[in-house]
Design a protein around this motif. Structure first.
Motif, short mmCIF file in Angstrom:
data_model
loop_
_atom_site.label_atom_id
_atom_site.label_comp_id
_atom_site.label_asym_id
_atom_site.label_seq_id
_atom_site.Cartn_x
_atom_site.Cartn_y
_atom_site.Cartn_z
N LEU A 157 -8.04 -9.35 -29.09
CA LEU A 157 -9.19 -8.74 -28.95
C LEU A 157 -9.63 -8.41 -30.41
O LEU A 157 -9.10 -8.07 -31.14
CB LEU A 157 -9.19 -7.49 -28.01
CG LEU A 157 -8.40 -7.52 -26.64
CD1 LEU A 157 -8.29 -6.26 -26.18
CD2 LEU A 157 -9.59 -8.24 -25.72
N TRP A 158 -11.02 -8.44 -30.52
CA TRP A 158 -11.52 -8.14 -31.83
C TRP A 158 -13.35 -8.10 -31.53
O TRP A 158 -13.80 -8.62 -30.50
CB TRP A 158 -11.40 -9.15 -32.73
CG TRP A 158 -11.83 -10.62 -32.66
CD1 TRP A 158 -12.80 -10.94 -32.07
CD2 TRP A 158 -10.86 -11.87 -32.86
NE1 TRP A 158 -12.79 -12.57 -32.09
CE2 TRP A 158 -11.54 -12.92 -32.60
CE3 TRP A 158 -9.46 -11.89 -33.18
CZ2 TRP A 158 -10.75 -14.12 -32.70
CZ3 TRP A 158 -9.00 -13.04 -33.44
CH2 TRP A 158 -9.71 -14.23 -33.14
N ASP A 159 -13.92 -7.36 -32.70
CA ASP A 159 -15.29 -7.30 -32.83
C ASP A 159 -15.43 -7.60 -34.19
O ASP A 159 -15.30 -6.86 -35.07
CB ASP A 159 -15.49 -5.89 -32.53
CG ASP A 159 -17.16 -5.70 -32.15
OD1 ASP A 159 -17.72 -6.93 -32.39
OD2 ASP A 159 -17.75 -4.65 -31.81
N ARG A 160 -15.73 -8.71 -34.48
CA ARG A 160 -16.26 -9.40 -35.80
C ARG A 160 -17.60 -9.90 -35.92
O ARG A 160 -18.16 -10.20 -34.92
CB ARG A 160 -15.15 -10.58 -36.22
CG ARG A 160 -13.67 -10.02 -36.09
CD ARG A 160 -12.86 -10.99 -36.44
NE ARG A 160 -11.45 -10.50 -36.48
CZ ARG A 160 -10.43 -11.44 -36.50
NH1 ARG A 160 -10.56 -12.81 -36.30
NH2 ARG A 160 -9.01 -10.84 -36.51
N ARG A 203 -17.60 -11.64 -30.95
CA ARG A 203 -17.15 -10.58 -30.13
C ARG A 203 -16.23 -10.84 -28.94
O ARG A 203 -16.59 -11.62 -28.07
CB ARG A 203 -18.09 -9.60 -29.64
CG ARG A 203 -18.02 -8.32 -28.58
CD ARG A 203 -19.29 -7.98 -28.18
NE ARG A 203 -18.96 -6.63 -27.14
CZ ARG A 203 -18.81 -5.46 -27.24
NH1 ARG A 203 -19.20 -5.05 -28.22
NH2 ARG A 203 -18.63 -4.77 -26.20
N TYR A 204 -14.84 -10.21 -28.86
CA TYR A 204 -14.15 -10.57 -27.80
C TYR A 204 -13.26 -9.36 -27.31
O TYR A 204 -12.23 -9.07 -28.11
CB TYR A 204 -13.10 -11.71 -27.78
CG TYR A 204 -12.51 -12.27 -26.43
CD1 TYR A 204 -13.48 -13.26 -25.81
CD2 TYR A 204 -11.15 -11.86 -26.38
CE1 TYR A 204 -12.96 -13.66 -24.80
CE2 TYR A 204 -10.55 -12.59 -25.30
CZ TYR A 204 -11.45 -13.31 -24.32
OH TYR A 204 -10.94 -13.79 -23.13
N LEU A 205 -13.99 -8.34 -26.64
CA LEU A 205 -13.15 -7.10 -26.27
C LEU A 205 -12.64 -7.21 -24.69
O LEU A 205 -12.76 -8.14 -24.04
CB LEU A 205 -14.22 -6.12 -26.53
CG LEU A 205 -14.74 -5.89 -28.08
CD1 LEU A 205 -15.60 -4.79 -28.15
CD2 LEU A 205 -13.31 -5.74 -28.93
N GLU A 228 -15.14 -9.01 -22.48
CA GLU A 228 -15.16 -10.50 -22.28
C GLU A 228 -13.79 -10.97 -21.87
O GLU A 228 -13.96 -12.13 -21.03
CB GLU A 228 -15.01 -10.77 -23.94
CG GLU A 228 -16.46 -10.61 -24.11
CD GLU A 228 -16.92 -9.25 -24.59
OE1 GLU A 228 -18.20 -8.94 -24.63
OE2 GLU A 228 -16.06 -8.43 -24.69
N SER A 264 -6.95 -6.60 -35.99
CA SER A 264 -8.25 -6.03 -35.40
C SER A 264 -8.07 -4.51 -35.38
O SER A 264 -7.24 -3.84 -35.13
CB SER A 264 -8.11 -6.61 -33.84
OG SER A 264 -9.52 -6.30 -33.30
#
Length: 323
Positions: free
Chosen positions: A15-18, A22-24, A27, A48
């Protein structure tokens, strides 16, 4: 969906927010809810949500806290039946040797009974075009005495060690497995068969070399392997460059020699399927991926299929039996 009632534990995702990526939790649950029966997932280290300040060795606690927060949201049941991040593999710098002990205890407290293991960045190759880490690791990390000393502390805490290494590094993984026979090593992404850079166009040669190394590694009973993660550019299959994404039939056919070698060498009880999302999301969709795995395993026995799709992940990461 093929065999939609088959229980699945996705053994590896991030999971990440870059910037631009975005894949939280939303998603992830959109993907896991696309038709397959995904009961639980395992979150794996991805640099992350590190803390922005404080001692360097404590900053990765932010990632464990973040993953545990997503797990807590999912465990509420408000977002559907999938229990996301039921197991958490975090980051503790094993080069600290004995110094990892208080850090491991901090991560265990941060994630409660969800903290299951550690992964450091270890996938390295001299060719600059072979790179799958945002921050390139130092070469030879797996062979460093300090790293091995730190890894030994994982066993004492009942934790496993995930390893992402290219096939050219599998001899180092083998040495580590033999040096620490009581530590469970989880080899990510089928042991990283390369197909980019100097290995482009050398598929048969790489397959033979990779197969030989994997069969040697399978002789170490403390090693399990994740089946997946083959959608990255370093693998050289080129799915990310196709005009249309691949079908599950194409994936199953292309990957068959690699998946079959792993299952034959390690046995189904030491193999588990993974999505490696969102990294592999640039090559194919989540539902198509699990259909491909189901096509590959269509002739396996019920016990083997149970192990591959959920049992091995549950046993390795000590997940709740309801997963």
């Amino acid at each position: 969906m093929l065999d939609p009632g088959l229980p699945i534990v996705d053994a590896h995702h991030h999971l990440w927010d870059r910037p631009g990526a975005r894949y939280l939790l939303d998603e992830l649950l959109y993907d896991t809810g696309s038709g397959h029966d995904v009961r639980a997932t395992v979150y794996v280290q991805a640099r992350s949500m590190y803390r922005a300040d404080g001692p360097e060795e404590l900053r990765s606690l932010g990632e464990t806290e973040f993953a545990n927060g997503a797990a807590a949201c999912s465990a509420s049941g408000l977002y559907g039946p999938t229990r996301a991040c039921s197991g958490i593999v975090g980051m503790v710098d094993l080069m600290l040797g004995d110094g990892v002990v208080p850090l491991l205890e901090r991560h265990i407290r941060a994630a409660g009974d969800r903290f299951r293991g550690v992964r450091n960045q270890t996938a390295w190759h001299v060719a600059p075009e072979i790179n799958s880490n945002p921050v390139p690791p130092r070469p030879g990390l797996l062979s460093e005495p300090a790293f091995r000393h730190g890894a030994a502390r994982l066993e004492e805490h009942g934790l496993s060690l995930d390893i992402w290494a290219y096939h050219t590094q599998l001899d180092e993984v083998l040495d580590l497995a033999r040096a620490l026979p009581g530590l469970t090593l989880v080899l990510d992404h089928c042991g990283g068969p390369l197909g980019a850079g100097p290995y482009r166009g050398r598929r048969p040669e790489v397959l033979a070399d990779w197969s030989r190394r994997m069969r040697l590694l399978a002789g170490c009973s403390n090693v399990v392997v994740k089946l997946g993660g083959l959608g990255m550019a370093v693998n050289g299959f080129g799915f990310e460059r196709q005009e249309l994404p691949p079908s599950s039939e194409q994936l199953a056919t292309t990957w068959h020699p690699y998946l079959e070698t792993c299952v034959e060498a390690f046995g189904a009880r030491r193999c588990m399927f993974e999505s490696n999302f969102p990294v592999d999301k640039g090559s194919y969709g989540y539902a198509v991926l699990w259909n491909a795995f189901k096509r590959f395993a269509a002739r396996a026995s019920l016990d083997e299929r149970t192990a591959l799709f959920s049992g091995t992940a549950i046993n390795t990461y000590r997940l709740p039996s309801s997963s």
